[in-house]
Write an enzyme that holds these catalytic residues in place. Structure first.
Site, PDB file in Angstrom:
ATOM      1  CG  ASP A 182      -0.041   0.184   2.567  1.00  0.00           C
ATOM      2  OD1 ASP A 182       0.986   0.383   2.827  1.00  0.00           O
ATOM      3  OD2 ASP A 182      -0.789  -0.412   3.373  1.00  0.00           O
ATOM      4  CG  ASP A 234      -5.945  -5.257   2.236  1.00  0.00           C
ATOM      5  OD1 ASP A 234      -4.972  -4.858   3.389  1.00  0.00           O
ATOM      6  OD2 ASP A 234      -6.458  -4.280   1.195  1.00  0.00           O
TER       7      ASP A 234
END
Length: 374
Positions: free
Chosen positions: A93, A271
């Site tokens: 990320d 996720d």
């Protein structure tokens, strides 16, 4: 050179899709759930055990790894794959969410976000360019564009300004990624749609991202307290605003029934820290809903959580004992079970989409999963 990135849709059922993402480090089956390895490790698990649960890809966190041990150090030591022992794809990320949620003092500007580390108070600036550089140094297979997240309770003006800045940062992220040389030749980059719960802002964000052109697209800014009903209402339109020929990733989601509902609405990737965090706190996910192993009713129950689970050799009574005693093995076993269960859900979804029976499968799943609450 092996394949950089190719998304193939093998079957559809309503808005849901199943297929594969082919990358140089392996094939990702979609819909896919990515276990979260925040600091270069999926907590309480070894890489081979994570793979054995059925995971094709894991997530690493830019913010945490830039602070400790440092992206430059990880690069010096061979990159995140070699450093952690995970040889399959890794998505990283951008660090934007953590900067804005974990740092006590932040200052946002067009340049990026200036913040102080939650570890030692040291000063940093995370910009689109620096975020992409960190992800390159880590050796990420799927890089996320840097974006600005604001609460869904913010005013529309605040949400619009953050979305528009995120789109400017998305363009800068794309340019920084494209300038990454050999890494860019073997990796992919996803843009992140913002706009809170406003359909018009979501559409403007999607249009901007499509103009820039990314390998895949994330639906960002959800799972931040708005509740499942509001999230699903947004997902009724948001995925359809994005390129149907590319993967759609819902960030930070979620509970098993969240995932099932999102797949029905066209999401391909997920996720969440929930299966690992819950495992460390005595909660197990099962087809019959969540189970609290701290509950005294399990103290003399020899039956397994699930006869097919990789931890089926240990009964509920022993798991209860480990949890109540704070033993490390309890966290390890419950984390392993939870990650296995999540991958079983994903496999069930893929099979149901392929068979054209997703509605029946999802209905049966929800009825069983929520039966204990009835």
């Amino acid at each position: 050179m092996s394949e950089r990135f190719r998304f193939t849709i093998a079957a559809t059922d309503g808005k849901a899709r199943t297929g594969t993402i082919a990358m140089r480090r392996g094939v990702i089956r979609t819909p896919a759930f990515m276990p979260v390895g925040t600091a270069g490790t999926v907590k309480a698990m070894r890489p081979a055990e994570v793979r054995d649960t059925g995971a094709d890809i894991i997530l690493g966190n830019t913010y945490h790894l830039m602070l400790r041990p440092g992206a430059e150090r990880v690069a010096k030591l061979g990159g995140l794959h070699a450093f952690s022992g995970w040889d399959r794809p890794i998505l990283t990320d951008s660090g934007g969410y953590q900067v804005m949620s974990l740092s006590a003092l932040t200052k946002r500007s067009e340049d990026g976000v200036a913040f102080k580390s939650h570890l030692d108070g040291s000063a940093h600036l995370l910009s689109p360019e620096r975020s992409i550089e960190i992800q390159r140094l880590l050796g990420s297979d799927i890089v996320m564009a840097f974006d600005e997240l604001v609460p869904t309770t913010s005013t529309r003006d605040v949400q619009a300004a953050a979305m528009e800045r995120s789109m400017r940062w998305a363009r800068r992220s794309r340019a920084a990624f494209d300038g990454g040389g050999a890494h860019a030749e073997g990796a992919a980059i996803f843009g992140i749609q913002q706009g809170a719960l406003d359909e018009g802002l979501r559409k403007a964000s999607a249009d901007a991202l499509l103009d820039i052109d990314f390998d895949g697209y994330a639906v960002g800014g959800l799972a931040v307290g708005e509740g499942q009903e509001a999230m699903f209402a947004c997902l009724d339109y948001a995925p359809g605003q994005l390129d149907a020929e590319k993967p759609r990733y819902l960030m930070g989601v979620g509970k098993p029934d969240d995932i099932v509902g999102a797949v029905e609405r066209g999401i391909d990737m997920f996720d969440c820290v929930l299966p690992t965090r819950s495992g460390r706190n005595g909660q197990a996910f099962t087809w019959n809903g969540p189970v609290n192993l701290r509950n005294a009713k399990w103290a003399e129950d020899l039956s397994p959580l699930d006869p097919d689970s990789p931890i089926a050799g240990w009964g509920m009574a022993y798991l209860h004992h480990l949890t109540k005693s704070g033993e490390m093995l309890g966290a390890m076993l419950l984390t392993q079970h939870n990650l296995w269960f999540y991958q079983q859900v994903m496999a069930g979804l893929r099979d149901a989409i392929s068979a054209g029976s997703l509605t029946a499968w999802a209905t049966a799943f929800r009825e069983r999963y929520h039966a204990a609450k009835a």
